[in-house]
Structures are given as C-alpha cells and as structure tokens.
Scaffold this active site. Sequence first.
Site, PDB file in Angstrom:
ATOM      1  N   CYS A 134       0.839  -1.204   0.000  1.00  0.00           N
ATOM      2  CA  CYS A 134       0.000   0.000   0.000  1.00  0.00           C
ATOM      3  C   CYS A 134       0.877   1.258   0.000  1.00  0.00           C
ATOM      4  CB  CYS A 134      -0.910  -0.024   1.227  1.00  0.00           C
ATOM      5  SG  CYS A 134      -1.931   1.453   1.367  1.00  0.00           S
ATOM      6  N   CYS A 137      -0.541   4.112   2.232  1.00  0.00           N
ATOM      7  CA  CYS A 137      -0.331   3.939   3.675  1.00  0.00           C
ATOM      8  C   CYS A 137       1.127   4.203   4.044  1.00  0.00           C
ATOM      9  CB  CYS A 137      -0.665   2.514   4.120  1.00  0.00           C
ATOM     10  SG  CYS A 137      -2.081   1.797   3.308  1.00  0.00           S
ATOM     11  N   ASP A 138       2.067   3.741   3.236  1.00  0.00           N
ATOM     12  CA  ASP A 138       3.464   3.697   3.671  1.00  0.00           C
ATOM     13  C   ASP A 138       4.414   4.609   2.898  1.00  0.00           C
ATOM     14  OD1 ASP A 138       2.682   1.754   5.474  1.00  0.00           O
ATOM     15  OD2 ASP A 138       3.005   0.124   4.041  1.00  0.00           O
TER      16      ASP A 138
END
Length: 314
Positions: A134, A137-138
């Site tokens: 992701c 997200c990261d």
Amino acid sequence: MNTEYDVIIIGGGPAALAAAVYTCRALLKTVILEKKFLGGQLVATELIENYPGFPDVISGFDLTQRMESQAKRFGVEIRYEEVSKLSVENGLKIVTTDTDVYSSHIVILASGADPKKLGVPGEAEFYGRGGSYCATCDGAFYRDKNVVVVGGGDSAITEGIFLTKYAHTVQLVHRREEFRATKIYLDEAFSNPKIKVILNTVIESIHGKEKVDGVVVQNIVSKEKKDIPCDGVFVFVGSTPNTGFLGNLLCVDAGCHIETNIHMETEIAGLYAVGDIRKNSYRQIATAIGDGVTAAIAAEHTLAELKASGKVRK
Ligand SMILES: Cc1cc2nc3c(=O)[nH]c(=O)nc-3n(C[C@H](O)[C@H](O)[C@H](O)COP(=O)(O)OP(=O)(O)OC[C@H]3O[C@@H](n4cnc5c(N)ncnc54)[C@H](O)[C@@H]3O)c2cc1C
C-alpha cells in the site's frame, strides 16, 4: 440470533457502500459487517483519475469518506466484525461473525480482495519493515529513499508514480517484456526521471537486517541474478478474493471468484455477490459500485416478492 436486518452486507468497500445507499433509501434496514475499516482497497489508492464525477484526482481516502457519509445519511448501520461463516437454512442466510450471529433472507457478499503475495523468502518476514502492499499507507516513510515496485498493471504503475513524490528512485520490476497497464499511465511513468524500468525480471528474495536493505532479482531470459539495494519493496501483483468464509457453500472458479447472473444473484436465491469477488468483474471502483447498485435493486424486488408470498413478515 440477531434478526433485525432486512439486508446484511458483508464487507465495507465501495461495492458495499453503494449497495447500502440503495437498500437504505428503499427503507430496508441494512447492516454492513466490516472486519477492518471502511473503503477496502480504495483506502490503499492514492490517485484515482478514472472514477466519474471527479475531473481532478481524488484520493481513495476522500472518496471513502464521501461514500460513508452518503450511506450513513440514509441510515446504514456499520458494525466492525469479521464474518467467519455463512450458511443457508430454508432460504434464511445465517451469518456468523467473531461476536454475533445474524440472519436474513437477503445477504450481499462484498468482501472484495486482498493483495496477492509474491511468495518469496523474506516477504512475510519484512512485511511492515520495508515490505508493503500500500503506497498510500506507507509511501511517506520513504522520503529520499530508494524503493522497488513489483508488478506491471495499472496499480503498479500508478502507485509507482505516486511514490516518486517521496522516494529518490523507484525501480519498477516487471516479469514480462511488456506492461499491461493503461497507456496514459505508462507515458507518465516513462517520462518520470525518478522511475527506472527493469523488464523480464522476477524477485527471488527480499533481505535485510532490522529492515529491508535489498532484493535479489533474476532476469528470466538471461537467467542472470543480481542484488538491487533498496529501502522498501512495494508489491502490486494482483489480488485474491476474500471468499474463504463461504466454505463449500458456493461454487467458485479457479481464482476463487463467485459466479452470478445479471442481477448479481448467486446460485442461491437472495444471496448476491458484488465487486472484486465476482467472476468477470473488471475490478474497478466504478464497476464495483455498479454491481452494488444492481444487487441492491434486485434484492429490493426479491424481498418484496418474499413478503407478498408470506414467506417473510411484512
Ligand atoms: C493499489 C490499488 C490501486 C487501485 N487503483 C484503482 C483506480 O485508480 N481506479 C479504480 O477504479 N480501481 C482501482 N483499484 C481497484 C479498486 O480499489 C477495487 O476494484 C475496489 O475497491 C473493489 O471494491 P469491493 O467493494 O469489491 O472490495 P474491496 O475494496 O476489496 O472491499 C472489501 C471489504 O470487505 C472487507 N472484508 C473482507 N473479508 C471480510 C470478512 N470476512 N468479514 C467482514 N469484512 C470483510 C475488507 O476488509 C474490505 O474492507 C485499485 C486497487 C488497488 C489495490
């Protein structure tokens, strides 16, 4: 047994939220059972350019919030529970979660898909320590770092482009000679000086100490192996449908996708399947939404017939 809902929706991604808008507006008492967070894969998507109505880019997070508030405005209930089993007794669907048991004549399966894994040494070990599925997200953890992105479809290319916002370099590793991604995304990626493309190459292993510090790759034509030093590995190689909780209730294809008719109804009357879990789905937000809406309208008709025939209380 909780019997208060006309419609039970399993999963809380875009297909589910769209279905809920329609069932709730039809005054059917509806619950969404979601195991993690609303939005599903949408939340893992940073740049959405192909969802109609948003001429500028919208993020998956923003789109999810809009869908959630729309569904809540019409009264959907959302419960954060994981569905572990679905069974059918005389047309009644029994849904078991980690905390409760529900029953209803109408169930909409919208449990979507999870990212496919590479299945190489180091992948599980370094997940969350340099390994990711992701970028949204990261990605921000990789400011001025070097990352490897694995895959050749739209997700790999668009998420790779997104990662150039932060990363110093993005090396795009693809196992084939050609990408299957949309041309407009490829043109953007190829003209981005931070992106380097490595074709005909597979990841052999992911390694590091505390965190990822590199990947071993192999060229499938020359068989040559080499080490690519990097700080992160982002994997976008497809997805696996979340149909495990169904056991043998429904026939699924080799890829575990569920077959439906044009109303999104499965082989079991009153049981619908929508979005990425459905066989022949194009696996897009817009198609998941369309599936959800179709199932919701069909479910409304089915429930009306059941009530008219006296099989369900009015
Ligand atoms: C990185 C990436 C980028 C993408 N980019 C785009 C794009 O630009 N444009 C586009 O149109 N599409 C894009 N997609 C595809 C799109 O996100 C999906 O097609 C869409 O989200 C599918 O929706 P869905 O509702 O079927 O399932 P999902 O979004 O997968 O949602 C399913 C939900 O069900 C929940 N769930 C699963 N099992 C259970 C259970 N047992 N009990 C309770 N809840 C459960 C999950 O937690 C999840 O929230 C992208 C996908 C990815 C991964």
